[in-house]
Design a protein around this motif. Structure first.
Motif: not given
Ligand SMILES: [Zn+2]
Lengths: 130, 270
Positions: B106, B110, B119, B123, B200
């Motif tokens: 993960h 990012h 990803h 988000h 997050h």
């Molecule tokens: Zn994330």
């Protein structure tokens, strides 16, 4: 919304805990059954659908030998898999059709029926390797 | 594939999720002003339906393939050695290894520009609730699902043995996205909480809390953060289309910048 009273708060948390616990108990059964049949699993929410799911298409490849005559073969492109008759354990077969696994293989006897890619096959002990 | 069953399953699941999370989001809201039918709820519903009706089968197919490929290369002796361990040892190994792997995977989502392309769809949600939890690019899902299951597939661990744990982890993953703020004290260190995962999703990227559910890995690797208030805004700074097809396509299509780079290369060659 006004500040909820204590009773409402307790009732909401109780409902939440009850439903989550119920969900986990329910999924342990259904999901566990699916996992034991397919040997693949996921922890993602997307895989947690209730009742039947797209995964059922995969499940159709995992049936007892007796019912394979009418069951669907594997979906195109899905790796070959087999089931040991009576044990309902999924096995993965190599390209040559040789079944291999860790524990269950030991329980296989000559003459057992397994399914590979939807086709019923009788175990020839000479072909088994551990 | 029985399409009626699939549609029925999606319907029942949605109903169940509403039953579980609607009262919680009303009684313990993180953002009291957020409506149930907030902006872009339809987009997130598309992602929910897409997952159930289209992509689940595809993800399972990919996972079966990885499993098939792995069973051909993992030595049987190794799996036999693992199988001879006690059930508890195996379960703990599998859970800890997946937590460890998914934590770093993960962080990589990012860090790596390539993985972030996919990803960032997850988000991009500017409103968090149980429905927004489903906003995820299918290729991002394959990546996550693959990594989280890798230890069990490698070790040959029968996941049905921890089906209850997996089910809990699945629904908790939805819960931590919900519009709920219900501080559970030290328990959040063990099972995670929306108040952590909301950070997050802070629009100021890389706030921390990368762990899948339990923040243990965040605590160990120093990315645990737990401010006593909610972030100001969720989402991403990049522009992303606000429709389902656009969000699916954008990560796989070359960005204008990529095109410029290619053009420059062509010019150089000439
Ligand atoms: Zn994330």
């Amino acid at each position: 919304m006004k500040t909820p009273n204590l009773f409402l708060k307790i009732a909401t948390i109780s409902l939440f805990v009850f439903l989550i616990a119920g969900f986990v108990a329910y999924r342990s059964g259904v999901f566990g059954e699916f996992l034991s049949a397919n040997t693949i699993a996921t922890a993602r929410p997307s895989m947690m659908s209730l009742g039947s799911s797209p995964s059922d298409s995969l499940k159709q490849t995992v049936k007892k030998a007796d019912s394979t005559a009418t069951s669907k073969p594997n979906l195109p492109g899905i790796p070959e898999s087999g089931v040991i008759h009576g044990m309902e354990r999924n096995m993965t077969s190599s390209k040559s059709g040789v079944v291999f696994s860790t524990k269950d293989i030991e329980a296989l006897k000559k003459g057992d029926t397994i399914i590979i890619s939807g086709k019923k096959q009788v175990v020839d002990s000479a072909k088994i390797r551990n | 594939m029985d399409i009626t069953n699939t549609i029925e399953a999606a319907g029942i699941s949605l109903l169940f999720l509403v039953l579980v999370f609607f009262p919680m989001e009303k009684v313990f809201p993180a953002r009291a002003e957020q409506k149930f039918f907030r902006k872009h709820w339809l987009l997130d519903l598309c992602f929910f339906l897409g997952q159930y009706l289209l992509w689940n089968g595809f993800v399972l197919w990919a996972l079966s393939y990885v499993n098939f490929w792995l069973s051909g290369i993992i030595p049987h002796d190794f799996r036999n050695m693992i199988a001879s361990e006690s059930w508890w040892a195996q379960a703990i190994e599998v859970i800890l290894l997946s937590d460890f792997l998914i934590y770093w995977a993960h962080r990589l989502q990012h860090r790596s520009a390539f993985l972030w392309r996919f990803h960032k769809v997850h988000h991009s949600a500017e409103h968090l609730d149980f429905l927004a939890a489903h906003r995820e690019h299918p290729l991002d899902t394959i990546y996550t699902v693959g990594i989280i299951n890798l230890p069990a597939l490698i070790l040959g661990f029968p996941l049905e043995a921890i089906a209850g744990f997996i089910a809990f982890r699945g629904i908790w993953a939805i819960y931590i996205h919900s519009n709920v703020r219900l501080p559970i004290g030290p328990l959040r260190m063990l099972i995670g909480a929306p108040e952590l995962h909301h950070w997050h999703h802070d629009v100021k990227r890389d706030a921390g809390n990368y762990a899948n559910i339990s923040p243990i890995m965040d605590i160990i690797f120093g990315t645990y953060t737990c401010p006593d208030h909610e972030p100001e805004a969720f989402g991403i700074k990049e522009k992303l289309p606000n429709n389902y097809v656009g969000q699916l396509l954008q990560p796989v299509l070359p960005t204008p910048k990529d095109r410029n780079v290619k053009l420059a290369n062509v010019k150089l060659k000439m």
